[in-house]
Design an enzyme around this catalytic site. Sequence first.
Site, PDB file in Angstrom:
ATOM      1  N   LYS A 131       0.817  -1.311  -0.158  1.00 14.74           N
ATOM      2  CA  LYS A 131      -0.082   0.052   0.018  1.00 14.74           C
ATOM      3  C   LYS A 131       0.959   1.230  -0.023  1.00 14.74           C
ATOM      4  CE  LYS A 131      -4.241   1.502   2.137  1.00 14.74           C
ATOM      5  NZ  LYS A 131      -5.245   1.314   3.167  1.00 14.74           N
ATOM      6  N   ARG A 143     -25.874  -2.408   6.779  1.00 11.09           N
ATOM      7  CA  ARG A 143     -25.394  -3.884   6.589  1.00 11.09           C
ATOM      8  C   ARG A 143     -25.597  -4.747   7.700  1.00 11.09           C
ATOM      9  NH1 ARG A 143     -19.577  -3.973   3.692  1.00 11.09           N
ATOM     10  NH2 ARG A 143     -20.570  -5.289   2.337  1.00 11.09           N
ATOM     11  N   GLU A 146     -19.837  -6.221  10.125  1.00 10.20           N
ATOM     12  CA  GLU A 146     -20.767  -5.459  10.778  1.00 10.20           C
ATOM     13  C   GLU A 146     -21.868  -6.479  11.448  1.00 10.20           C
ATOM     14  OE1 GLU A 146     -19.224  -2.966   7.515  1.00 10.20           O
ATOM     15  OE2 GLU A 146     -19.954  -5.036   7.476  1.00 10.20           O
TER      16      GLU A 146
END
Length: 641
Positions: free
Chosen positions: A291, A407, A379
């Site tokens: 990253k 969600r 979630e």
Amino acid sequence: MQKTFDEIPLTRPQTPLLDRINRPADLRALPREALPQVVDELRAYLLYAVGQAGGHFGAGLGVVELTVALHYLFETPDDRLVWDVGHQTYPHKILTGRREAMTSIRQQGGLSGFPKRTESEYDTFGVGHSSTSISAALGMALGAKMGDRDRRAVAIIGDGAMTAGQAFEALNHAAHTDANLLVILNDNTMSISHNVGGLANYFARIWASKSYIALREGGKKVLAKMPAAWEFMRRTEESMKNMVSPDALFEAIGFNYIGPMDGHDIHELVDTLGNLRDLKGPQLLHVYTTKGKGFAPAEADPVGYHAINKIEPKKKLAPATPAKPAGPKYQDVFGRFLCDMASQDRKLVAITPAMCEGSGMLEFSQRFPARFHDVAICEQHALTLAGGLACEGQKPVVAIYSTFLQRAYDQLIHDVALQDLDVTFGIDRAGLVGEDGATHGGVFDLGYLRCVPNMIIAAPSDENECRQLLYTAYQHPGPAAVRYPRGTGTGAEIEDTFTLLPPGKARPLREGRGVAILAFGALVSAALEAGDALDATVIDMRWVKPLDEALISALAGRHTLLVTVEDHQRMTGAGSAVNEYLAAQGLTVPVLNLGLPDSFIHHGKRDALLAEYGLDADGIRQSIDTRLRQMASRHAPAIGS
């Protein structure tokens, strides 16, 4: 040798090859030997473009080589590339005809920060929430098969997104359907493993090669009548893969697993993807990336450089009076509440679905590690976990963005509210979120929360109100939610002590005549400014559920117009709750509901969007003036009467 940058260029870099690529077909027309130069130019331009506009940063830098290889080998847009989350799609946007528009990204009227089907035919699926790519790509692969179309579907998913249950549900189904699906696991060392090197790259090429696949399938047929021999060969292959692979999980599900391999070696990627492109059935390629690749500060601090603000040229300025320090963000108010409350109550347990830093929980995680649970991008699990903790007498606090709570709606109802469990929800990023746009907008939570029995819902108007309402919600012996916006508030002084604010009791701010403004949450300050200009009564409602019904009845009795103001959709929002109460009581006072329309709100600066939708102080005043004129004209005597 790849170039590494230490600073973001402020002037547009020279990109002779990239300037010739207006669509992926132009890239495919280049010789393979030109790809390393394309990679370098693309990374340099990405640094420049994000520096000019701000936006998501590290993830895109990490997939430059992968993006180039995919568009070079696959016939996009006919072949479908489905990117997960969307943070990693800036290089994809640059290669698909949006290069010069990149400096407008996430700005009002500019490019979206995420893939968007209405923006480009190359954006095959709109995303903003994680872990949806495999499901969508599988649907595309099955749809192509049903239509007898020979096209490939590729899902590119990060290792963080692979922690969500939906990703594994899709993997399991894909293996069952035997669809021609390629899943690329982009592992930037967030969660999977660290086994990479020359041997791994070598075996990845071998296992993906047509010769090896043909030999393997031929061996199956030859040894079909010799089970012992075939089992020996199968175990030998599995052992070789396990030497350089993280585990046999994907093979067990039913995918042909290839990797891990270096995701920054453009030639290795082209070789391996070229082989995988023509293979049938479900395939999974595991690549390692860094990253922030190519920008040294981002490589050293990938979390800090996940996204950046616009880079301004340094100017010499004359000495000025020091500016007043900016107040804390709402997420920091929440983080301070957590730490202070945990110091008083050993039963407090904090839960987040992979948003520790964004939700202001870093200090809590360090001070109270045994009472902190980052459950990754899960979630649904976060809410049911909280329910289980509450069953054992603990006091769970779930920190979750409004858009992500959507969600886990079934778990909210079935696993928490239905059982009236003592769970507190700190709902961050409620209302308009600005540059992140429609995928992250927190403009639906009041609608889907207030219809749930046993829930109480607070909407603080400033930082101190947020702290005290969080405390009140925490003390409530059942499910309680406090919704607060992104960024900073009004600068209110935050009290160290905790004060209980009784549910269902509003706070009058101003007594006026004729008009009463019932303001909810972050728009109270704008409503108060409008109220001053109109000499109107202004109420900080504090609570969306329960409402201060006695006060509403009293206001309806002595005012000619009630106005509700909220940073939420008008449909199903707090204003709708007021309307329902008035109707139930038979009170017929005129009501004006101010909020967001029945549409998805585009991206742009929060203040500009509030002004566009008439939710700043001037817009509120103008809307009330217009309604008062309409009411006056309807009651004016006819000429000649």
